[in-house]
Design an enzyme around this catalytic site. Structure first.
Site, PDB file in Angstrom:
ATOM      1  N   ASP A  48       0.875  -1.164  -0.184  1.00  0.00           N
ATOM      2  CA  ASP A  48      -0.113  -0.064  -0.044  1.00  0.00           C
ATOM      3  C   ASP A  48       0.764   1.265   0.082  1.00  0.00           C
ATOM      4  O   ASP A  48       0.529   2.234  -0.742  1.00  0.00           O
ATOM      5  CB  ASP A  48      -1.152   0.140   1.112  1.00  0.00           C
ATOM      6  CG  ASP A  48      -2.077  -1.283   1.307  1.00  0.00           C
ATOM      7  OD1 ASP A  48      -2.244  -1.456   0.160  1.00  0.00           O
ATOM      8  OD2 ASP A  48      -2.141  -1.661   2.272  1.00  0.00           O
ATOM      9  N   HIS A  76       5.715  14.474   2.450  1.00  0.00           N
ATOM     10  CA  HIS A  76       6.317  15.098   3.810  1.00  0.00           C
ATOM     11  C   HIS A  76       5.805  14.780   4.854  1.00  0.00           C
ATOM     12  O   HIS A  76       6.489  14.848   6.124  1.00  0.00           O
ATOM     13  CB  HIS A  76       6.302  16.306   3.443  1.00  0.00           C
ATOM     14  CG  HIS A  76       7.122  16.888   2.086  1.00  0.00           C
ATOM     15  ND1 HIS A  76       8.403  17.437   2.099  1.00  0.00           N
ATOM     16  CD2 HIS A  76       6.792  17.095   0.744  1.00  0.00           C
ATOM     17  CE1 HIS A  76       8.656  17.696   0.890  1.00  0.00           C
ATOM     18  NE2 HIS A  76       7.657  17.159   0.047  1.00  0.00           N
ATOM     19  N   ASP A 193      15.185  22.011  -3.467  1.00  0.00           N
ATOM     20  CA  ASP A 193      14.058  21.171  -4.372  1.00  0.00           C
ATOM     21  C   ASP A 193      14.469  20.893  -5.659  1.00  0.00           C
ATOM     22  O   ASP A 193      14.579  21.870  -6.339  1.00  0.00           O
ATOM     23  CB  ASP A 193      12.599  21.840  -4.173  1.00  0.00           C
ATOM     24  CG  ASP A 193      11.611  21.071  -4.771  1.00  0.00           C
ATOM     25  OD1 ASP A 193      11.925  19.942  -5.239  1.00  0.00           O
ATOM     26  OD2 ASP A 193      10.683  21.640  -5.000  1.00  0.00           O
ATOM     27  N   HIS A 366       6.440  23.193  -8.349  1.00  0.00           N
ATOM     28  CA  HIS A 366       7.938  23.305  -7.955  1.00  0.00           C
ATOM     29  C   HIS A 366       8.638  24.251  -9.109  1.00  0.00           C
ATOM     30  O   HIS A 366       8.395  24.243 -10.182  1.00  0.00           O
ATOM     31  CB  HIS A 366       8.294  21.680  -8.327  1.00  0.00           C
ATOM     32  CG  HIS A 366       8.064  20.769  -7.244  1.00  0.00           C
ATOM     33  ND1 HIS A 366       8.486  20.549  -5.913  1.00  0.00           N
ATOM     34  CD2 HIS A 366       6.845  19.831  -7.292  1.00  0.00           C
ATOM     35  CE1 HIS A 366       7.795  19.684  -5.427  1.00  0.00           C
ATOM     36  NE2 HIS A 366       6.783  19.271  -6.336  1.00  0.00           N
ATOM     37  N   ASP A 441       1.549  -2.830   4.183  1.00  0.00           N
ATOM     38  CA  ASP A 441       0.825  -3.815   3.422  1.00  0.00           C
ATOM     39  C   ASP A 441      -0.526  -3.913   4.616  1.00  0.00           C
ATOM     40  O   ASP A 441      -0.189  -4.559   5.443  1.00  0.00           O
ATOM     41  CB  ASP A 441       1.275  -4.940   3.297  1.00  0.00           C
ATOM     42  CG  ASP A 441       0.340  -5.766   2.385  1.00  0.00           C
ATOM     43  OD1 ASP A 441      -0.724  -5.432   1.689  1.00  0.00           O
ATOM     44  OD2 ASP A 441       0.622  -7.048   1.939  1.00  0.00           O
TER      45      ASP A 441
END
Ligand SMILES: [Zn+2]
Ligand SMILES: [Zn+2]
Length: 552
Positions: A48, A76, A193, A366, A441
């Protein structure tokens, strides 16, 4: 005696997109920046979520002074509900980020023990030897910040996720004057970034999307269904604003979208004129050209409202001929297949679908190359580390830094687990610590290792063959021919002869082992080896082979 150095250790987000987590360590103090998750790629079958391996931190738990969160995106904050019980450190964030973290923690019932501190977007606080200062940055979610960290070795700037939109929809533009001021005083290290370091030029302003949405609201003959990330509060705001302009009412569909919208409304990050938001039970009977639905599902997530609608599986909303569906999000790498299937299904139901490739319905959050260079020029760091991105993004960002005059030797492309030691004069990579993926999971966290994933991959690729071998309870000797059952390997009818032959082969092999009582570990290995070889010769496939003993 050598002076203590500052250690910079990324635990996630370098050489990959997602699960951002950065550790800074100086003597007896550790701070953590972000704790994100990553969505699994197609190879990680049945997984997952993926979160960072924090074994390094668990050994030094008593040194951890706090976790600082730059903004409320999943990559984040997403690992917090899983990591917090183990780390037990206070979390510092702005108000909206705090709200989103609370929603997350509540879902996992981890809210009550959490120590959450709210800091204004230009506020500051001290964690051991680290003096941390927030500065507002523009990103695709309001209340995003970058960090200025004053340390005993010098000043560090961490950009968070950012771009330089001068006309953002909500939230503040990036505070360039504070950065210029710092640059003049001297910055030791910039972490910036790299997500869109491949793109030349400037990232377009969010306003562009607002204009597209207005055209859509004006022209769409029927309902407009907008799907985006629930955390993209500014996009939801744009939908509400443009809907209001064309007297459409807005229905928010789906649990996570409703939860986020409610929270953002309460905190004042989302503004809706009176009477514009409607409840789903009011949908019936409304003129279609007066309706806007906002929902999740932009990534083709199988349980999302949009995908249910596309599959005629949603209880309240069905796609109708004449609907316009707007997919206002970038596909997260790995989700393209799911998204394309959803788009196909929507077209099949008679909807018009607008998505990134056909209309400007999304801008990403971004910085592109020119913005990245501007930041480098303002901050003028001595050392530079590109963060948040695949290796190619980091490399390109490092090249940009060199193009504006940062020496190659002062630029470090790190990968997760690398330890960068830094003093006022020098900086170098001195080692590597344990890092990697922890798989989530269903309800379990971390008990699935790479072996399980490898097995799942093997099963999905070439199937499984179970060999049932009967032995006499008293004598331990083999009884009869072994049985062979296969799934997902070959068509059992067409390949009956081949499977039969493999049965004989196993029987012959085991007979050869004489009439000593069967030693199970020996039989196990022997059967696997012989069948592996035989099946590969016959089919060029490598099914998983599971010998199984029954005592009769
Ligand atoms: Zn982000
Ligand atoms: Zn991010």
């Amino acid at each position: 005696m050598t002076k203590p150095r500052l250690r910079i250790i990324p635990l996630g987000g370098l050489s990959e997109i997602g699960k951002n987590m950065m550790v800074m360590e100086y003597e007896d103090d550790i701070i953590i920046i972000d704790a994100g998750l990553m969505f699994p790629d197609e190879e990680m079958l049945g997984i997952d979520l993926v979160i960072p391996d924090i074994s390094y931190l668990l050994e030094k738990r008593e040194k951890i002074r706090g976790i600082i969160i730059t903004h409320g995106h999943e990559d984040h904050i997403g690992a917090l509900p899983y990591l917090l019980p183990q780390l037990d450190a206070p979390i510092y964030s702005t108000k909206l980020t705090h709200g989103l973290i609370s929603v997350k923690l509540k879902e996992r019932k981890a809210l009550s023990e959490a120590k959450l501190r709210v800091i204004p977007p230009d506020g500051n606080f001290t964690l051991g030897e680290f003096k941390v200062e927030f500065f507002p940055v523009c990103h695709s979610i309001p209340d995003s910040v970058g960090l200025i960290i004053h340390t005993p070795v010098g000043t560090i700037v961490h950009s968070g996720d950012f771009k330089l939109d001068y006309t953002p929809v909500s939230g503040k533009p990036t505070d360039l004057s504070r950065l210029a001021q710092l640059g003049a005083q001297g910055v030791l290290l910039l972490l910036s970034d790299s997500t869109y370091a491949e793109l030349p030029g400037y990232t377009p302003s969010e306003r562009v999307v607002g204009e597209t949405l207005e055209h859509i609201m004006a022209d769409a003959p029927g309902r407009v269904i907008v799907t985006t990330f629930s955390s993209l509060v500014s996009r939801i705001q744009q939908v509400i604003d443009s809907a209001a302009k064309y007297q459409r009412r807005v229905f928010i569909v789906g649990q996570s979208m409703s939860d986020t919208a409610r929270m953002a409304l309460e905190l004042g990050y989302l503004n809706a004129p009176d009477g514009i938001l409607a409840r789903l039970d009011e949908l019936k009977g409304m003129p279609r050209n007066k309706v806007v639905l906002v929902t999740t599902g932009s990534q083709g997530e199988p349980t999302s409202a949009l995908v249910r609608m596309a599959n005629r599986d949603h209880r309240q909303v069905h796609i109708l001929r004449g609907d316009t569906v707007v997919i206002s999000a970038t596909p997260i790498p790995g989700n393209e297949g799911l998204i394309n299937r959803t788009v196909d299904n929507l077209f099949k139901q008679g909807a018009q679908v607008l998505y990134g490739k056909v209309a400007q319905v999304h801008v990403h959050g971004h910085a592109s190359q020119e913005e990245l260079k501007l930041l480098l020029n303002l901050v003028k760091p001595k050392f530079f580390v590109p963060i948040h991105g695949e290796y190619r993004h980091l490399s390109l960002h490092a090249q940009l830094a060199q193009s504006v005059g940062i020496p190659k030797d002062n630029t470090f492309i790190l990968e997760d687990g690398d330890v960068l030691e830094i003093s006022p004069e020098t900086s170098k990579i001195t080692g590597k610590i344990t890092s990697g993926n922890v798989y989530v999971d269903g309800l379990s966290v971390g008990d699935i290792g790479s072996v399980v994933i490898r097995n799942r991959r093997m099963l999905s690729r070439d199937g499984i063959v179970v060999v049932i071998i009967a032995v006499n309870k008293q004598t331990g000797k083999l009884v009869g021919r072994p049985d062979i059952v296969s799934r997902g390997f070959v068509d059992t009818r067409e390949s009956k002869d081949m499977l039969d032959e493999s049965r004989d082969l196993v029987a012959r092999t085991l007979d050869h082992s004489g009439d000593r009582p069967a030693e199970w570990s020996f039989i196990n290995t022997k059967v696997r080896d012989i069948l592996n070889k035989f099946y590969y010769e016959q089919t060029k496939r490598r099914p998983m082979i599971l010998p199984f003993m029954v005592k009769v």
